[in-house]
Design a protein around this motif. Structure first.
Motif, PDB file in Angstrom:
ATOM      1  N   PHE A 104       1.698  -7.512   4.940  1.00 38.49           N
ATOM      2  CA  PHE A 104       1.269  -6.153   4.598  1.00 38.49           C
ATOM      3  C   PHE A 104       2.492  -5.257   4.645  1.00 38.49           C
ATOM      4  O   PHE A 104       3.284  -5.323   5.593  1.00 38.49           O
ATOM      5  CB  PHE A 104       0.220  -5.638   5.594  1.00 38.49           C
ATOM      6  CG  PHE A 104      -1.138  -6.227   5.390  1.00 38.49           C
ATOM      7  CD1 PHE A 104      -2.156  -5.487   4.807  1.00 38.49           C
ATOM      8  CD2 PHE A 104      -1.409  -7.535   5.782  1.00 38.49           C
ATOM      9  CE1 PHE A 104      -3.414  -6.028   4.616  1.00 38.49           C
ATOM     10  CE2 PHE A 104      -2.670  -8.089   5.592  1.00 38.49           C
ATOM     11  CZ  PHE A 104      -3.672  -7.332   5.009  1.00 38.49           C
ATOM     12  N   THR A 142      -2.684   0.490  -4.128  1.00 38.90           N
ATOM     13  CA  THR A 142      -2.392  -0.777  -3.461  1.00 38.90           C
ATOM     14  C   THR A 142      -2.251  -1.900  -4.481  1.00 38.90           C
ATOM     15  O   THR A 142      -3.012  -1.971  -5.447  1.00 38.90           O
ATOM     16  CB  THR A 142      -3.515  -1.118  -2.466  1.00 38.90           C
ATOM     17  OG1 THR A 142      -3.716   0.000  -1.597  1.00 38.90           O
ATOM     18  CG2 THR A 142      -3.169  -2.335  -1.636  1.00 38.90           C
ATOM     19  N   GLU A 162      -8.804   5.068   4.527  1.00 40.87           N
ATOM     20  CA  GLU A 162      -8.656   3.624   4.365  1.00 40.87           C
ATOM     21  C   GLU A 162      -7.782   2.982   5.437  1.00 40.87           C
ATOM     22  O   GLU A 162      -7.809   1.763   5.596  1.00 40.87           O
ATOM     23  CB  GLU A 162      -8.100   3.289   2.978  1.00 40.87           C
ATOM     24  CG  GLU A 162      -6.622   3.510   2.818  1.00 40.87           C
ATOM     25  CD  GLU A 162      -6.086   3.118   1.446  1.00 40.87           C
ATOM     26  OE1 GLU A 162      -6.862   2.690   0.568  1.00 40.87           O
ATOM     27  OE2 GLU A 162      -4.871   3.248   1.251  1.00 40.87           O
ATOM     28  N   ILE A 169     -10.465  -5.526  -0.131  1.00 34.37           N
ATOM     29  CA  ILE A 169      -9.301  -6.231   0.420  1.00 34.37           C
ATOM     30  C   ILE A 169      -9.562  -7.731   0.470  1.00 34.37           C
ATOM     31  O   ILE A 169      -8.733  -8.533   0.024  1.00 34.37           O
ATOM     32  CB  ILE A 169      -8.929  -5.692   1.816  1.00 34.37           C
ATOM     33  CG1 ILE A 169      -8.393  -4.267   1.700  1.00 34.37           C
ATOM     34  CG2 ILE A 169      -7.900  -6.600   2.491  1.00 34.37           C
ATOM     35  CD1 ILE A 169      -8.147  -3.580   3.037  1.00 34.37           C
ATOM     36  N   GLY A 196       3.567  -1.088   3.927  1.00 39.74           N
ATOM     37  CA  GLY A 196       3.200   0.273   3.580  1.00 39.74           C
ATOM     38  C   GLY A 196       4.422   0.954   2.995  1.00 39.74           C
ATOM     39  O   GLY A 196       5.517   0.824   3.536  1.00 39.74           O
ATOM     40  N   LEU A 237      -7.253  -1.052   6.605  1.00 40.74           N
ATOM     41  CA  LEU A 237      -5.999  -1.808   6.496  1.00 40.74           C
ATOM     42  C   LEU A 237      -5.579  -2.384   7.842  1.00 40.74           C
ATOM     43  O   LEU A 237      -5.122  -3.532   7.921  1.00 40.74           O
ATOM     44  CB  LEU A 237      -4.882  -0.910   5.947  1.00 40.74           C
ATOM     45  CG  LEU A 237      -4.873  -0.700   4.449  1.00 40.74           C
ATOM     46  CD1 LEU A 237      -3.982   0.475   4.067  1.00 40.74           C
ATOM     47  CD2 LEU A 237      -4.407  -1.966   3.742  1.00 40.74           C
ATOM     48  N   ASN A 274       0.840  -1.197   0.000  1.00 39.41           N
ATOM     49  CA  ASN A 274       0.000   0.000   0.000  1.00 39.41           C
ATOM     50  C   ASN A 274       0.877   1.250   0.000  1.00 39.41           C
ATOM     51  O   ASN A 274       1.634   1.472   0.940  1.00 39.41           O
ATOM     52  CB  ASN A 274      -0.915  -0.024   1.235  1.00 39.41           C
ATOM     53  CG  ASN A 274      -1.753   1.223   1.370  1.00 39.41           C
ATOM     54  OD1 ASN A 274      -1.496   2.058   2.218  1.00 39.41           O
ATOM     55  ND2 ASN A 274      -2.769   1.349   0.534  1.00 39.41           N
TER      56      ASN A 274
END
Length: 195
Positions: free
Chosen positions: A116, A161, A98, A183, A118, A102, A86
């Motif tokens: 995940f 993303t 958002e 997602i 970022g 997440l 992301n």
């Protein structure tokens, strides 16, 4: 002589008055021209805040970046499980919208091997660190100071993303604000569960 000046003033007033309706109309028209696109954009953003594009498995650009905590993260080291990448910034309003989604998704998927990441997009590290801490983000927040990784992925602005499968291939990309539904559907695709 005073009559001549009065006549002259009356002529000036008469010449100015016919312009007044045109000026008022022009201001009104300009307001409408500005209001219509803004209202369409607001309606569009409330109806659909994201554009999901399915990608046929192109290999994601590899990278190794430093995280806000000083550690190094390599995308190649995460192969074998789905990855959510992301691109975000603390100054980005849709990113702020958002982020709780997440946080929830990362929490729900913490035991299934999904990673995940970022990637901070054009933001100050201190601002990004503070925002991520405020939001309770527990995944690595990576710095891309020269924007090289963002360019490699074709990202021009956040939020953006990417969902990768276990082989490091992009299965979908989302421009705009993520939702729980988006997602979950894209992680199902990344895990090999189809559409």
């Amino acid at each position: 002589h005073s009559n001549g000046h009065a006549d002259l003033r009356m002529t000036e007033v008469k010449q100015q008055r016919p312009l007044r309706p045109f000026i008022i109309f022009g201001v009104f028209f300009a307001a409408i021209v500005v209001a219509i696109p803004v209202s369409v954009a607001l309606r569009r953003s409330s109806d659909t805040k994201a554009s999901v594009v399915t990608v046929n498995g192109r290999k994601a650009p590899d990278f190794t970046l430093e995280a806000l905590d000083g550690s190094k993260v390599s995308l190649a080291a995460l192969r074998g499980a789905p990855v959510v990448i992301n691109f975000w910034a603390s100054w980005c309003v849709p990113c702020r919208e958002e982020f709780p989604v997440l946080v929830d998704a990362a929490r729900r998927h913490q035991d299934d091997g999904t990673h995940f990441l970022g990637i901070v997009f054009n933001d100050l590290p201190g601002d990004a660190r503070e925002f991520a801490k405020e939001e309770g983000a527990q995944w690595p927040m990576l710095l891309d100071p020269d924007g090289e990784v963002a360019r490699a992925f074709g990202v021009r602005g956040p939020p953006y993303t990417f969902f990768l499968d276990g082989d490091g291939r992009v299965v979908s990309q989302v421009a705009g604000t993520l939702t729980k539904r988006i997602i979950d559907a894209q992680l199902k695709r990344a895990a090999g569960g189809g559409d």
